[in-house]
Structure formats: C-alpha cells, structure tokens
Design a protein around this motif. Structure first.
Motif, PDB file in Angstrom:
ATOM      1  N   GLN A  89     -13.255  -9.649  75.942  1.00 36.12           N
ATOM      2  CA  GLN A  89     -13.990  -8.627  75.199  1.00 36.12           C
ATOM      3  C   GLN A  89     -14.923  -9.252  74.164  1.00 36.12           C
ATOM      4  N   LEU A  90     -14.481 -10.324  73.541  1.00 33.35           N
ATOM      5  CA  LEU A  90     -15.352 -11.031  72.598  1.00 33.35           C
ATOM      6  C   LEU A  90     -16.578 -11.591  73.307  1.00 33.35           C
ATOM      7  N   ASP A  91     -16.378 -12.104  74.526  1.00 39.42           N
ATOM      8  CA  ASP A  91     -17.513 -12.594  75.316  1.00 39.42           C
ATOM      9  C   ASP A  91     -18.494 -11.462  75.614  1.00 39.42           C
ATOM     10  N   THR A  92     -17.943 -10.297  75.955  1.00 38.37           N
ATOM     11  CA  THR A  92     -18.790  -9.155  76.296  1.00 38.37           C
ATOM     12  C   THR A  92     -19.624  -8.700  75.105  1.00 38.37           C
ATOM     13  N   VAL A  93     -18.979  -8.623  73.940  1.00 38.97           N
ATOM     14  CA  VAL A  93     -19.687  -8.184  72.728  1.00 38.97           C
ATOM     15  C   VAL A  93     -20.617  -9.277  72.220  1.00 38.97           C
ATOM     16  N   GLY A  94     -20.242 -10.530  72.461  1.00 41.07           N
ATOM     17  CA  GLY A  94     -21.095 -11.645  72.063  1.00 41.07           C
ATOM     18  C   GLY A  94     -20.959 -12.031  70.607  1.00 41.07           C
ATOM     19  N   VAL A  95     -19.743 -11.959  70.049  1.00 43.85           N
ATOM     20  CA  VAL A  95     -19.520 -12.342  68.656  1.00 43.85           C
ATOM     21  C   VAL A  95     -18.434 -13.412  68.580  1.00 43.85           C
ATOM     22  N   LYS A  96     -18.382 -14.075  67.428  1.00 40.68           N
ATOM     23  CA  LYS A  96     -17.393 -15.129  67.206  1.00 40.68           C
ATOM     24  C   LYS A  96     -16.426 -14.686  66.111  1.00 40.68           C
ATOM     25  N   THR A  97     -15.153 -15.014  66.314  1.00 44.66           N
ATOM     26  CA  THR A  97     -14.128 -14.648  65.349  1.00 44.66           C
ATOM     27  C   THR A  97     -13.240 -15.852  65.067  1.00 44.66           C
ATOM     28  N   THR A  98     -12.165 -15.619  64.315  1.00 50.15           N
ATOM     29  CA  THR A  98     -11.288 -16.709  63.903  1.00 50.15           C
ATOM     30  C   THR A  98      -9.872 -16.474  64.408  1.00 50.15           C
ATOM     31  N   PHE A  99      -9.291 -17.493  65.021  1.00 53.25           N
ATOM     32  CA  PHE A  99      -7.912 -17.447  65.496  1.00 53.25           C
ATOM     33  C   PHE A  99      -7.073 -18.418  64.663  1.00 53.25           C
ATOM     34  N   PHE A 100      -6.084 -17.889  63.955  1.00 54.80           N
ATOM     35  CA  PHE A 100      -5.124 -18.730  63.248  1.00 54.80           C
ATOM     36  C   PHE A 100      -3.917 -18.887  64.159  1.00 54.80           C
ATOM     37  N   VAL A 101      -3.730 -20.095  64.673  1.00 54.33           N
ATOM     38  CA  VAL A 101      -2.793 -20.297  65.779  1.00 54.33           C
ATOM     39  C   VAL A 101      -1.510 -20.986  65.329  1.00 54.33           C
ATOM     40  N   ILE A 102      -0.428 -20.639  66.021  1.00 55.96           N
ATOM     41  CA  ILE A 102       0.872 -21.271  65.816  1.00 55.96           C
ATOM     42  C   ILE A 102       0.973 -22.477  66.750  1.00 55.96           C
ATOM     43  N   GLY A 103       1.318 -23.624  66.190  1.00 56.60           N
ATOM     44  CA  GLY A 103       1.349 -24.845  66.987  1.00 56.60           C
ATOM     45  C   GLY A 103       2.231 -24.754  68.209  1.00 56.60           C
ATOM     46  N   CYS A 104       3.395 -24.166  68.058  1.00 59.25           N
ATOM     47  CA  CYS A 104       4.320 -24.026  69.183  1.00 59.25           C
ATOM     48  C   CYS A 104       3.709 -23.190  70.305  1.00 59.25           C
ATOM     49  N   ASN A 109       0.352 -22.841  75.572  1.00 59.32           N
ATOM     50  CA  ASN A 109      -0.878 -22.265  76.127  1.00 59.32           C
ATOM     51  C   ASN A 109      -2.108 -23.106  75.763  1.00 59.32           C
ATOM     52  N   PRO A 110      -2.095 -24.396  76.070  1.00 53.93           N
ATOM     53  CA  PRO A 110      -3.217 -25.252  75.652  1.00 53.93           C
ATOM     54  C   PRO A 110      -4.560 -24.840  76.235  1.00 53.93           C
ATOM     55  N   SER A 111      -4.579 -24.365  77.477  1.00 52.94           N
ATOM     56  CA  SER A 111      -5.855 -24.006  78.106  1.00 52.94           C
ATOM     57  C   SER A 111      -6.483 -22.784  77.444  1.00 52.94           C
ATOM     58  N   ILE A 112      -5.642 -21.885  76.925  1.00 51.03           N
ATOM     59  CA  ILE A 112      -6.170 -20.693  76.246  1.00 51.03           C
ATOM     60  C   ILE A 112      -6.818 -21.093  74.930  1.00 51.03           C
ATOM     61  N   LEU A 113      -6.174 -22.005  74.189  1.00 47.33           N
ATOM     62  CA  LEU A 113      -6.783 -22.492  72.956  1.00 47.33           C
ATOM     63  C   LEU A 113      -8.105 -23.184  73.252  1.00 47.33           C
ATOM     64  N   ARG A 114      -8.108 -24.004  74.310  1.00 45.69           N
ATOM     65  CA  ARG A 114      -9.335 -24.722  74.666  1.00 45.69           C
ATOM     66  C   ARG A 114     -10.456 -23.729  74.986  1.00 45.69           C
ATOM     67  N   ALA A 116     -10.805 -20.642  73.827  1.00 47.47           N
ATOM     68  CA  ALA A 116     -11.260 -19.994  72.586  1.00 47.47           C
ATOM     69  C   ALA A 116     -12.189 -20.921  71.815  1.00 47.47           C
ATOM     70  N   TYR A 117     -11.818 -22.184  71.729  1.00 49.44           N
ATOM     71  CA  TYR A 117     -12.650 -23.149  71.005  1.00 49.44           C
ATOM     72  C   TYR A 117     -13.995 -23.348  71.698  1.00 49.44           C
ATOM     73  N   GLN A 118     -13.962 -23.537  73.007  1.00 44.32           N
ATOM     74  CA  GLN A 118     -15.200 -23.788  73.743  1.00 44.32           C
ATOM     75  C   GLN A 118     -16.130 -22.576  73.726  1.00 44.32           C
ATOM     76  N   ALA A 119     -15.568 -21.395  73.528  1.00 37.85           N
ATOM     77  CA  ALA A 119     -16.389 -20.189  73.437  1.00 37.85           C
ATOM     78  C   ALA A 119     -17.060 -20.062  72.070  1.00 37.85           C
ATOM     79  N   GLY A 120     -16.704 -20.930  71.133  1.00 34.69           N
ATOM     80  CA  GLY A 120     -17.344 -20.916  69.821  1.00 34.69           C
ATOM     81  C   GLY A 120     -16.562 -20.215  68.735  1.00 34.69           C
ATOM     82  N   HIS A 121     -15.329 -19.815  69.033  1.00 38.38           N
ATOM     83  CA  HIS A 121     -14.514 -19.176  68.009  1.00 38.38           C
ATOM     84  C   HIS A 121     -13.910 -20.233  67.093  1.00 38.38           C
ATOM     85  N   GLN A 122     -13.681 -19.841  65.852  1.00 40.63           N
ATOM     86  CA  GLN A 122     -13.090 -20.768  64.899  1.00 40.63           C
ATOM     87  C   GLN A 122     -11.581 -20.820  65.099  1.00 40.63           C
ATOM     88  N   ILE A 123     -11.038 -22.042  65.072  1.00 39.33           N
ATOM     89  CA  ILE A 123      -9.595 -22.233  65.203  1.00 39.33           C
ATOM     90  C   ILE A 123      -9.045 -22.690  63.852  1.00 39.33           C
TER      91      ILE A 123
END
Length: 352
Positions: A89-104, A109-114, A116-123
């Motif tokens: 949905q973020l891709d569709t709207v075309g905006v960037k947001t921030t994900f505060f992630v839990i290390g565990c 889910n390493p590929s999901i984090l990757r 989000a980062y590659q899409a330009g969202h802040q981690i």
C-alpha cells in the motif's frame, strides 16, 4: 546433430547450476551466522563498555513533525508476515514512512526488512526483545540496542540513528545511555492504541474492549480534522493482522486528506543512518568481539532466529565454501568450452 543437442542440454544445466549457486550462497550467508535467541535478554559484550562511562547527555526526545500539514506515520514491532501488505500500500500511495523494528523479528524476517529499506523507508531501532528499558540494567539496555543495530546493519548496510523505546518507557538514565550511543529518541504525539486490536473479537457479545476498529478510525478522523500546529508523529503497529490492516486504511486516509507524509528523519532534517557512536564498534577491526556471545542457529521456524553476524553456530553443520561452489561452476564452464571445441572439430572433419 548430437553435439548440438548436448551443447543445448549442457548450457541449460549450467544456467540452472549458476542460479542454484546464487541462491545457495544467499542461504548460507544467513545460515552460517548467528544471533542471540528470542525471548531472553541478549548478552552484553565488554567492547560496548565505552557507553557506560562518562557523563550522560539527557537531551530532548522527538515527539512532533514539522507543521500542521506534516504527518509522520510510524510502525512498531515488525517486521512480520503482515508487513508486506502494508509495504504494498505504501508503494501504491508513493510515500515513505518509518519502521521501528524489533531485532528478534528482523532475524525471523530478514527479506521483509530488506524490502522496506530498499523501498526507501526509514528503519529505526526498537530493541531486540521489546522490554521496558527503565527496568533493565545499563548493560542490558546497551545489549538490546547493539544487537538490533547489528542485524539491521548486516541486512541493509546502515546503522540507524533513530530509535524508539518500547512502550515509550524512558527515564533520564535510559535517555542518557541512548544519547551517548549517538541515537535520537523518537516518541509520538498521537497514539492509535491499535496494538489492542490483536485481541479484538467482532463476534463477542457485550464486549468491554475500549479500543475497536471503529474507535481507531474515529481517532484518525479527529486528528485529520484538527491537526496540531507542530505536526503529527503517529504510533501504529505492523505485527498483527488487524492493526496492520487499519494502518493501511489510515495511510490512504491521511494521504487523501492532503498531508505531507514523511519519515521521522525528514521531519527532523537529519540523516537517518550512520551518525552514531555505534558505528565505531562495528569497525571490522573490533567487530570480531561480537562473535564471542552465545548464539543460536538460524532456521525457518518462526520461533528461531535467522543469523547474520560473523560467527558460525557450533551446532550448524559444515557446508561448502563459496570458493568451492564457484570452483565447481568454473569446471562446468571449462567442460562446456571443451565440448564446443570438440563439436567444432567434428564439424570440420565431417566437412571433408
């Protein structure tokens, strides 16, 4: 004719092998490295003691974003199986947001984090196990931050500058430690309380639950109608299905209302990564100290941690090195060339 058929077959096998090598190497890069298990406080490394000494800076937390038409949507506790839908949905709207992630959760889910980062969202960092930081020792706090920063860095190549304490729990000691590590502390000024929706049961009779999808939507409506002059940093979650679904709805509504949706770093106007004292610790010359901590081997189970540090788990079985895999591929290429030369020679002989 037989030569040509063999060449086509061998070329096909070579392509399959090359693709398999690529996937195999990617899997081994994860499986051959290790991190602390989920559910327990991660170990403290003496190399991090530098953060425990000296005066502590107790500067201000970040709680707002720009002006009344600026909105920073932030999502806590992921990544999870529901994060990709939100990313869509973020891709569709075309905006960037921030994900505060839990290390565990990153470990699982390493590929999901990757993505989000590659899409330009802040981690940003949200600790390894999501504890209330004021209840921990200073060593435990540092360990929670360092392991989370490490796994984010291993996946994205970046060390986050921003973090959010779980539950928003913070005091002068915790704040001082985080600032000494070079981190910017982000809280919020609008809370959806959507985490309570994880237990929402629409079929329950006479439910006493205060937070419902309707109440969350009503809160968003009121914020859109009367935004604060200093802008909004809203708290949402992508760990559970219903909160992630409502977060997607909120994104659409905030965007359609004409707000400028930004990452927290964009609101503040500073770099989102690598401006921290943590980066010194991750210098290759001393990074080997991280490998001394006990760890677990990665697995596909949701209860295990994918592993991304430099140390190999004692329980992991040995696997071929990248060099030996590439060597096998090199011999396949040599065999193909030899077959081409042989077929060429046969063609010449047949011509006479």
């Amino acid at each position: 004719m037989l030569c040509r058929s063999l060449l086509v077959l061998l070329a096909g096998l070579l392509l399959v092998q090359a693709h398999g090598v690529d996937l195999s190497l990617q899997k081994r890069q994860v499986a051959a490295k290790s991190y602390p298990p989920c559910g327990t406080s991660p170990p403290f490394d003496p190399a991090w003691s530098t953060f425990l000494s000296g005066a502590l800076d107790t500067g201000a937390d970040i709680t707002a974003c720009g002006n009344s038409k600026t909105w920073s949507l932030t999502y806590d506790d992921g990544p999870s199986e529901y994060t990709p839908g939100l990313l869509d949905q973020l891709d569709t709207v075309g905006v960037k947001t921030t994900f505060f992630v839990i290390g565990c959760n990153v470990a699982n889910n390493p590929s999901i984090l990757r993505r989000a980062y590659q899409a330009g969202h802040q981690i940003g960092i949200h600790t390894w196990t999501h504890p209330s930081l004021p209840k921990l020792t200073s060593e435990q706090i540092v360990a929670e931050i360092m392991w989370t920063a490490k796994i984010i860095r291993d996946i994205t190549g970046q060390t986050p500058t921003y973090m959010r304490p779980p539950y928003g729990d913070i005091d002068a000691r915790v704040r001082g430690l985080l600032h000494k590590m070079g981190l910017k502390v982000v809280i919020w000024n609008r809370d959806t309380d959507d985490w309570e929706l994880q237990t929402f049961n629409p079929n329950a009779q006479n439910s006493s639950q205060v937070v419902t999808p309707t109440s969350v939507r009503a809160s968003i409506s009121s914020w859109i109608a009367s935004p604060p002059a200093e802008g909004i940093i809203s708290l949402e979650h992508d760990l559970f299905q219903l909160p992630a679904q409502i977060a997607g709805e909120t994104l659409q509504r905030v965007s359609m209302a004409g707000f400028n949706i930004n990452t927290v770093a964009s609101c503040v106007g500073t770099a989102p990564y690598n401006n921290t004292a943590i980066e010194v610790i991750f210098n290759p010359a001393i990074a080997s100290s991280l490998s001394k901590a006990p760890s677990t081997t990665a697995s596909a189970s949701a209860n295990s941690t994918a592993t991304l540090t430099a140390s190999k788990s004692p329980s992991s079985s040995p696997s071929p090195s990248a060099g030996s895999i590439r060597a096998s591929l090199d011999w396949s290429i040599i065999g193909t060339i030899a077959l081409v030369l042989l077929c060429s020679q046969l063609d010449v002989s047949n011509a006479f």
